[in-house]
Design a protein around this motif. Structure first.
Motif, PDB file in Angstrom:
ATOM      1  N   ASP A 123      -6.857  -8.669   3.834  1.00 53.97           N
ATOM      2  CA  ASP A 123      -6.878  -7.242   4.126  1.00 53.97           C
ATOM      3  C   ASP A 123      -7.415  -6.522   2.881  1.00 53.97           C
ATOM      4  N   THR A 168       0.834  -1.209   0.000  1.00 54.76           N
ATOM      5  CA  THR A 168       0.000   0.000   0.000  1.00 54.76           C
ATOM      6  C   THR A 168       0.868   1.259   0.000  1.00 54.76           C
ATOM      7  N   HIS A 172     -15.755  -6.668  -2.521  1.00 50.45           N
ATOM      8  CA  HIS A 172     -14.359  -6.449  -2.891  1.00 50.45           C
ATOM      9  C   HIS A 172     -14.247  -6.473  -4.421  1.00 50.45           C
ATOM     10  N   GLN A 208      -8.841  -3.676   2.420  1.00 57.82           N
ATOM     11  CA  GLN A 208      -8.445  -2.269   2.261  1.00 57.82           C
ATOM     12  C   GLN A 208      -7.059  -2.169   1.603  1.00 57.82           C
TER      13      GLN A 208
END
Ligand code: ADP
Length: 218
Positions: A77, A54, A105, A79
């Motif tokens: 995860d 990320t 998702h 996010q």
């Protein structure tokens, strides 16, 4: 031709993809934020990197934009998976393939431009259900909710009958793509070709028609 891939997230799925690509002789960069995972990956990846998927700056620094193909295999995860995909598409990585955890998702990944989205557990569950409910199915590919390709083994019901006699397309609405007979694959089946017990048919059609064919013709 040797290709370059980067895999972000070395869970069960990411590891399997990485191992297979590496064994096929491709150059694979394995990325994970877990130190232990990265240590282990040195046995099945060309290069390894301890990094957070990320972290936009980290992705830029490793030159991820130069990879033609990146697989995001962080699923738990959600996010992190979304953020990582977003960075990769912002950096114009041409092919970003992502493992999704659930339908929400999936929807978000679609919106932000993921080029291909996988649901390996769901797909494998479907395949196993097919094997469990038919002894004649050897392999199975889901094309959509309604259509699939199956590899089925014939029984003595078809012994000595030609394709024209069996008239499969008209009776069942499905098409034979190829026939495997005595270890040879015939990809241009002829109407006069005869089938024998134990031949393998690769067929395409609606799930309903394919099921009816297996129940009635085999
Ligand atoms: P699977 O269901 O295929 O086992 P998981 O979602 O459990 O997949 O595995 C996720 C992997 O991704 C783990 O190895 C984890 O350390 C790694 N991971 C999770 N978040 C990040 C991130 N932000 N950056 C890099 N790797 C991550």
């Amino acid at each position: 031709m040797k290709k370059q891939f980067a895999i972000i997230g070395l869970g069960r799925f990411g590891q399997s993809v990485c191992r297979e690509l590496y064994h096929l002789g491709h150059e694979v960069l394995a990325i994970d934020k877990n130190e232990k995972k990265i240590e282990d990956a040195s046995s099945y990846a060309t290069h390894t990197l301890l990094a957070d998927g990320t972290d936009e700056a980290a992705l830029k620094q490793i030159g991820i934009r130069n990879f033609e193909h990146v697989i995001v295999a962080i699923a738990e995860d959600i996010q992190a998976s979304i953020l990582c995909t977003l960075h990769l598409k912002d950096m114009n990585v041409p092919k970003v393939w992502v493992k999704a955890q659930n339908s929400y998702h999936h929807k978000v990944l679609e919106k932000i431009g993921a080029d291909r989205i996988f649901h390996p557990e769901h797909d494998m569950g479907n395949r196993i259900a097919q094997f469990l409910t038919s002894q004649k199915v050897i392999d199975y590919i889901d094309l959509s909710a309604d259509y699939s390709i199956v590899e089925v083994i014939t029984t003595s019901k078809v012994e000595g009958k030609s394709l024209i006699e069996l008239d499969i397309r008209a009776r069942f609405g499905c098409t034979i793509l190829a026939i495997k007979q005595n270890g040879k694959v015939n990809i241009t089946p002829n109407p006069n070709d005869e089938l024998h017990k134990g031949d393998i048919l690769i067929m395409i059609g609606s799930k309903q028609d394919l099921r009816r064919f297996q129940d009635e013709a085999l």
